[in-house]
Design a protein around this motif. Structure first.
Motif, PDB file in Angstrom:
ATOM      1  N   ARG A 262      96.553  35.489  66.268  1.00 48.14           N
ATOM      2  CA  ARG A 262      96.486  34.116  66.777  1.00 48.14           C
ATOM      3  C   ARG A 262      95.072  33.563  66.697  1.00 48.14           C
ATOM      4  N   ASP A 263      94.068  34.413  66.925  1.00 49.37           N
ATOM      5  CA  ASP A 263      92.686  33.950  66.802  1.00 49.37           C
ATOM      6  C   ASP A 263      92.367  33.535  65.368  1.00 49.37           C
ATOM      7  N   ARG A 264      92.918  34.242  64.403  1.00 51.90           N
ATOM      8  CA  ARG A 264      92.645  33.900  63.002  1.00 51.90           C
ATOM      9  C   ARG A 264      93.289  32.580  62.617  1.00 51.90           C
ATOM     10  N   ILE A 265      94.566  32.391  62.943  1.00 52.45           N
ATOM     11  CA  ILE A 265      95.224  31.160  62.505  1.00 52.45           C
ATOM     12  C   ILE A 265      94.699  29.958  63.278  1.00 52.45           C
ATOM     13  N   THR A 266      94.248  30.164  64.505  1.00 54.36           N
ATOM     14  CA  THR A 266      93.667  29.053  65.263  1.00 54.36           C
ATOM     15  C   THR A 266      92.378  28.579  64.618  1.00 54.36           C
ATOM     16  N   ALA A 267      91.607  29.540  64.068  1.00 55.21           N
ATOM     17  CA  ALA A 267      90.365  29.202  63.376  1.00 55.21           C
ATOM     18  C   ALA A 267      90.582  28.878  61.905  1.00 55.21           C
ATOM     19  N   ASN A 268      91.850  28.786  61.459  1.00 51.48           N
ATOM     20  CA  ASN A 268      92.185  28.458  60.065  1.00 51.48           C
ATOM     21  C   ASN A 268      91.582  29.466  59.086  1.00 51.48           C
ATOM     22  N   ARG A 269      91.662  30.736  59.449  1.00 49.94           N
ATOM     23  CA  ARG A 269      91.203  31.798  58.546  1.00 49.94           C
ATOM     24  C   ARG A 269      92.388  32.368  57.776  1.00 49.94           C
ATOM     25  N   ALA A 270      92.119  32.919  56.604  1.00 47.09           N
ATOM     26  CA  ALA A 270      93.167  33.314  55.662  1.00 47.09           C
ATOM     27  C   ALA A 270      94.038  34.424  56.224  1.00 47.09           C
ATOM     28  N   VAL A 271      95.346  34.227  56.118  1.00 47.48           N
ATOM     29  CA  VAL A 271      96.347  35.226  56.490  1.00 47.48           C
ATOM     30  C   VAL A 271      97.425  35.214  55.413  1.00 47.48           C
ATOM     31  N   ALA A 272      97.705  36.366  54.826  1.00 44.09           N
ATOM     32  CA  ALA A 272      98.746  36.482  53.803  1.00 44.09           C
ATOM     33  C   ALA A 272     100.068  36.866  54.461  1.00 44.09           C
ATOM     34  N   TYR A 273     101.176  36.337  53.941  1.00 38.29           N
ATOM     35  CA  TYR A 273     102.507  36.603  54.486  1.00 38.29           C
ATOM     36  C   TYR A 273     103.430  37.094  53.375  1.00 38.29           C
ATOM     37  N   ARG A 274     104.370  37.935  53.783  1.00 39.03           N
ATOM     38  CA  ARG A 274     105.406  38.409  52.871  1.00 39.03           C
ATOM     39  C   ARG A 274     106.720  38.484  53.642  1.00 39.03           C
ATOM     40  N   ILE A 275     107.772  37.902  53.078  1.00 34.83           N
ATOM     41  CA  ILE A 275     109.102  37.919  53.681  1.00 34.83           C
ATOM     42  C   ILE A 275     109.987  38.806  52.810  1.00 34.83           C
ATOM     43  N   HIS A 276     110.666  39.751  53.404  1.00 32.43           N
ATOM     44  CA  HIS A 276     111.517  40.661  52.645  1.00 32.43           C
ATOM     45  C   HIS A 276     112.802  40.928  53.429  1.00 32.43           C
ATOM     46  N   HIS A 277     113.829  41.348  52.689  1.00 31.76           N
ATOM     47  CA  HIS A 277     115.160  41.571  53.237  1.00 31.76           C
ATOM     48  C   HIS A 277     115.483  43.050  53.163  1.00 31.76           C
ATOM     49  N   ASP A 278     115.837  43.640  54.298  1.00 33.24           N
ATOM     50  CA  ASP A 278     116.268  45.029  54.370  1.00 33.24           C
ATOM     51  C   ASP A 278     117.792  45.034  54.343  1.00 33.24           C
ATOM     52  N   THR A 279     118.351  45.336  53.179  1.00 33.95           N
ATOM     53  CA  THR A 279     119.806  45.282  53.039  1.00 33.95           C
ATOM     54  C   THR A 279     120.505  46.400  53.795  1.00 33.95           C
TER      55      THR A 279
END
Length: 544
Positions: A262-279
């Motif tokens: 939360r501290d990173r996104i509040t300061a607009n610092r880079a965060v990478a995301y990945r969405i995946h499906h566990d079948t």
């Protein structure tokens, strides 16, 4: 001592450079359908880009990268094109490094087999002279000669691929691709396999951008947990929010390291995301990852200022013992067991649980460092090194050295505990030789692994593994100087076990006075003449 190799210097292992946390997405059916459609579409673009990158081989350069990105931008968007091309480059580089490692392994195997084939049958090896041992029988020699030709054929193929810059990559995994031809053995139906194959080949990942809102414009997670995706241009009709975005009904709550995220996104610092499906579980997950600022490693002297916990890693447990700054074992040995059978999730949970207990024990002891061996079994699992000992080769193959080390370093960094790596040479042998027997008592049996943990801790502290060096010359006195390695005077049992002299174990009779056992007068001390007389000190003669 001429045959012993030179020991490497102990060092503090640097902490992790990145952080990754995961949370479950409790998506609705409509959200799951949109995620699947977007993931399959972007996955097809990623597959085509990987094929194009593989065809370029060693001729790839920045200009070729720009051309690929420009083509993908027209089919999706500039940010999705950047994420796909970067992921393709990382996947190609990883395959290239794996190809280099496989090439080195093949060359080593060819050299080892050729050296053993050149030796007579049954010849013993000599490490000092660099002579390999010969094979045990003529049939084994013949089988190894055939294997040598197979290894040379594989080596020729890999060398041609290496020279041409050709790598072999399967999006979705080679193991899952081969399972299509063995569905019964894999326990899957054709429909289940296709669902898993589609889920593994989907692409829903975006790198972060510092300075952008919440650190990522493509996959955005707000401080309230609202997740939204920037849709590709061909799928813009699926948007339910302005600017071509799709907002999921599910919210995100990172319970682990949530405050740091939360501290990173509040300061607009880079965060990478990945969405995946566990079948297998029928669940969707989102993973957030970011880099940490480089922190200089703690000096070795500062890490060992309060002692160390030496750890001997084994196939089924961790043997640990706390040592003070002088290298003396404190307290009792500890054993943290784990079970490496079962699936990958079970093994990973077992390792994390054992390491958690180890870190808690270290905090209770007051130490600020853990000493481990710098193990590497990459070339120790081959049959040319250990012959027909399949059981030992399998033990080395399933021993999770890299996973244990990586897990321990990342978990210890959160507890402000340093990890010191030491040379693993002779720790088990010398630990059992100098520490196992002296520390064994009638109520406590010391194992070889417990003794090895002491050897590892003493090597990290800079002390010799031996409990005491040999006495100096000149009739074992201090005429040639004090002993170079001694324990503290107040430490009990600081010397090796002394052999018992023959004879009765009494303080009043020396070993050679066994004949007095039948002297009743000597046994009945009340009637002894020396005890009936009063003790009186004689006067000192004046002539002295």
């Amino acid at each position: 001592m001429g045959g012993l190799r030179e020991l490497a210097v102990s060092f503090v292992v640097p902490g992790p450079a990145g952080v990754a946390v995961r949370d479950r997405l409790r998506v609705s059916e409509s959200d799951a359908a949109v995620l699947a459609e977007v993931g399959v579409f972007l996955g097809s673009l990623a597959s085509g880009d990987l094929a194009e990158r593989s065809r370029q081989g060693l001729t790839h350069d920045a200009a070729g990268w720009a051309v690929r990105k420009r083509e993908l931008t027209g089919k999706s968007s500039a940010r999705w094109a950047g994420s796909i091309t970067r992921a393709t480059h990382d996947q190609w580089s990883l395959a290239r490094r794996g190809q280099a490692a496989y090439l080195g392994w093949l060359r080593g195997q060819v050299v080892s087999v050729e050296a053993r084939l050149a030796r007579p049958l049954g010849a013993k090896g000599n490490k000092r002279e660099g002579l390999a041992r010969g094979y045990g029988s003529r049939s084994e020699w013949h089988a190894k000669s055939r294997r040598l030709q197979t290894l040379k054929d594989r080596l020729a193929v890999v060398e041609r691929d290496w020279a041409a810059g050709r790598v072999r990559v399967v999006r979705g995994g080679k193991r899952l691709a081969n399972a299509r031809h063995h569905l019964a053995a894999a326990g899957l139906s054709e429909q289940e396999w296709r669902e898993r194959w589609q889920a593994e080949r989907m692409f829903l990942a975006a790198d972060g951008e510092s300075g952008k809102r919440f650190g990522n414009e493509t996959i955005r997670v707000t401080d309230t947990g609202r997740l939204s995706i920037k849709l590709p241009a061909p799928l813009a009709h699926l948007a339910n929010a302005p600017h071509g975005r799709y907002v999921l009904e599910a919210t995100v709550r990172f319970r682990h390291r949530g405050a740091e995220w939360r501290d990173r996104i509040t300061a607009n610092r880079a965060v990478a995301y990945r969405i995946h499906h566990d079948t297998a579980r029928g669940r969707w997950y989102v993973t957030a990852a970011w880099q940490r600022a480089a922190v200089p490693a703690m000096p070795l002297e500062a890490a060992l200022a309060r002692g160390v916990v030496g750890v001997d890693m084994n196939d089924d447990h961790l043997a640990a013992w706390h040592l003070d700054v002088h290298g003396n074992p404190v307290g009792a040995p500890q054993r943290f067991s784990y079970d490496l059978t079962g699936n990958a999730e079970h093994r990973d949970a077992q390792i994390r649980h054992a390491l958690t207990r180890l870190l808690h024990h270290t905090r209770r002891c007051g130490a600020a460092a853990i000493a481990i061996e710098d193990l590497d079994f990459t070339d120790g699992t081959s049959r040319e090194r250990h012959g027909r000992n399949k059981r030992f080769r399998r033990l080395l193959s399933r021993f999770p050295t890299a996973k244990l080390r990586a897990r321990l370093v990342s978990m210890a960094a959160e507890q402000d505990i340093a990890v010191v790596a030491v040379d693993p040479a002779y720790t088990s042998r010398w630990g059992a030789q100098h520490w196992q027997k002296p520390l064994t008592t009638p109520t406590r049996k010391i194992s070889r692994h417990d003794a090895a943990s002491i050897a590892i801790g003493r090597r990290a502290l800079g002390h010799p593994i031996k409990r005491r060096t040999a006495p100096p010359p000149h009739h074992q006195s201090d005429g040639a100087g004090h002993r170079t390695a001694q324990a503290r005077p107040d430490t009990r049992q600081r010397e090796e076990t002394r052999p018992h002299p023959p004879g009765p174990r009494t303080r009043c009779a020396p070993p050679d006075r066994g004949a007095n056992a039948g002297d009743q007068r000597a046994q009945h001390r009340s009637g002894h003449t020396a005890e009936q007389q009063s003790w009186q000190q004689d006067s000192i003669p004046l002539s002295l």
